[in-house]
Design a protein around this motif. Structure first.
Motif, short mmCIF file in Angstrom:
data_model
loop_
_atom_site.label_atom_id
_atom_site.label_comp_id
_atom_site.label_asym_id
_atom_site.label_seq_id
_atom_site.Cartn_x
_atom_site.Cartn_y
_atom_site.Cartn_z
N LEU A 32 0.74 -1.15 -0.03
CA LEU A 32 0.09 -0.01 0.09
C LEU A 32 0.80 1.28 -0.05
N VAL A 33 0.56 2.15 -0.90
CA VAL A 33 1.49 3.29 -0.98
C VAL A 33 0.70 4.51 -0.82
N ASP A 34 0.89 5.58 -0.01
CA ASP A 34 0.09 6.75 -0.11
C ASP A 34 0.00 7.35 -1.19
N ALA A 35 -1.08 7.95 -1.75
CA ALA A 35 -1.36 8.43 -3.03
C ALA A 35 -0.32 9.77 -3.35
N ARG A 36 -0.41 10.59 -2.11
CA ARG A 36 0.41 11.78 -2.45
C ARG A 36 1.77 11.65 -2.46
N ARG A 37 2.58 10.67 -1.64
CA ARG A 37 3.80 10.26 -1.74
C ARG A 37 4.22 9.54 -3.15
N LEU A 38 3.35 8.70 -3.65
CA LEU A 38 3.63 8.22 -4.88
C LEU A 38 3.54 9.45 -6.09
N TYR A 39 2.50 10.50 -6.11
CA TYR A 39 2.46 11.51 -6.88
C TYR A 39 3.57 12.43 -6.74
N SER A 40 4.06 12.48 -5.56
CA SER A 40 5.41 13.15 -5.48
C SER A 40 6.48 12.62 -6.27
N ALA A 41 6.59 11.50 -5.99
CA ALA A 41 7.72 10.53 -6.43
C ALA A 41 7.70 10.70 -7.87
N VAL A 42 6.60 10.40 -8.71
CA VAL A 42 6.29 10.53 -9.99
C VAL A 42 6.81 11.76 -10.48
N ASN A 43 6.35 12.94 -9.79
CA ASN A 43 6.68 14.27 -10.34
C ASN A 43 8.07 14.64 -10.04
N ASP A 44 8.61 14.17 -9.03
CA ASP A 44 10.03 14.41 -8.88
C ASP A 44 10.99 13.73 -10.05
N ARG A 45 10.56 12.74 -10.27
CA ARG A 45 11.29 11.78 -11.40
C ARG A 45 11.01 12.53 -12.64
N LEU A 46 9.82 12.89 -13.28
CA LEU A 46 9.58 13.65 -14.40
C LEU A 46 10.39 14.91 -14.26
N ARG A 47 10.58 15.67 -13.31
CA ARG A 47 11.12 16.99 -13.33
C ARG A 47 12.66 16.64 -13.42
N ALA A 48 13.27 15.37 -12.97
CA ALA A 48 14.50 15.10 -12.89
C ALA A 48 15.08 14.82 -14.46
N ASP A 49 14.03 14.33 -14.99
CA ASP A 49 14.18 13.58 -16.31
C ASP A 49 13.98 14.84 -17.52
N GLY A 50 13.33 16.03 -16.95
CA GLY A 50 13.14 16.94 -18.04
C GLY A 50 11.75 17.15 -18.64
N TYR A 51 10.70 16.43 -17.98
CA TYR A 51 9.42 16.38 -18.47
C TYR A 51 8.67 17.36 -17.66
N SER A 52 7.49 17.59 -18.23
CA SER A 52 6.63 18.25 -17.50
C SER A 52 5.69 17.23 -16.51
N THR A 53 5.07 17.99 -15.59
CA THR A 53 4.43 16.95 -14.45
C THR A 53 3.08 16.97 -14.63
N LEU A 54 2.47 15.95 -13.90
CA LEU A 54 1.26 15.54 -14.10
C LEU A 54 0.41 16.24 -13.05
N PRO A 55 -0.88 16.54 -13.68
CA PRO A 55 -1.91 17.11 -12.67
C PRO A 55 -2.46 15.69 -11.60
N TYR A 56 -2.86 16.31 -10.57
CA TYR A 56 -3.07 15.30 -9.61
C TYR A 56 -4.22 14.46 -10.06
N GLY A 57 -5.40 14.85 -10.39
CA GLY A 57 -6.48 14.12 -10.77
C GLY A 57 -6.17 13.37 -12.01
N ALA A 58 -5.40 13.78 -13.00
CA ALA A 58 -5.20 13.00 -14.17
C ALA A 58 -4.12 11.65 -13.68
N PHE A 59 -3.39 12.19 -12.76
CA PHE A 59 -2.44 10.88 -12.35
C PHE A 59 -3.17 9.95 -11.54
N THR A 60 -4.14 10.35 -10.68
CA THR A 60 -4.84 9.24 -9.92
C THR A 60 -5.90 8.34 -10.81
#
Length: 93
Positions: A32-60
């Motif tokens: 089980l993973v906290d949805a906000r922690r997963l969202y943050s990790a995904v967006n951190d990875r996207l930023r680190a790789d030079g991509y734009s981030t995801l809106p939270y609603g679309a992400f979930t």
């Protein structure tokens, strides 16, 4: 990706999620993973790789479309709820 996005604009974010999600999380049967922690990790990875981030609603919606259900879990006191995705665990880096 199985399932279909819930809203018309969500499809444009599929490549971003397909890029980042496997780099920050893995499927585990009883995890089980906290949805906000997963969202943050995904967006951190996207930023680190030079991509734009995801809106939270679309992400979930997209994570749920991949087959990982979201549920509400009571905290330690049992009265306040937090949202989590089942069967996903963050990869510790």
């Amino acid at each position: 990706m199985t399932g279909s996005p819930q809203r018309p604009g969500d499809a444009e974010y599929i490549p971003l999620l397909e890029h980042a999600l496997p780099l920050v999380a893995r499927a585990e049967e009883y995890a089980l993973v906290d949805a906000r922690r997963l969202y943050s990790a995904v967006n951190d990875r996207l930023r680190a790789d030079g991509y734009s981030t995801l809106p939270y609603g679309a992400f979930t919606r997209l994570v749920r479309a991949t087959g990982f259900p979201r549920r509400q879990v009571p905290n330690a006191e049992g009265f306040r709820l937090w949202r989590a995705f089942e069967h996903l665990a963050l990869i510790e880096t």
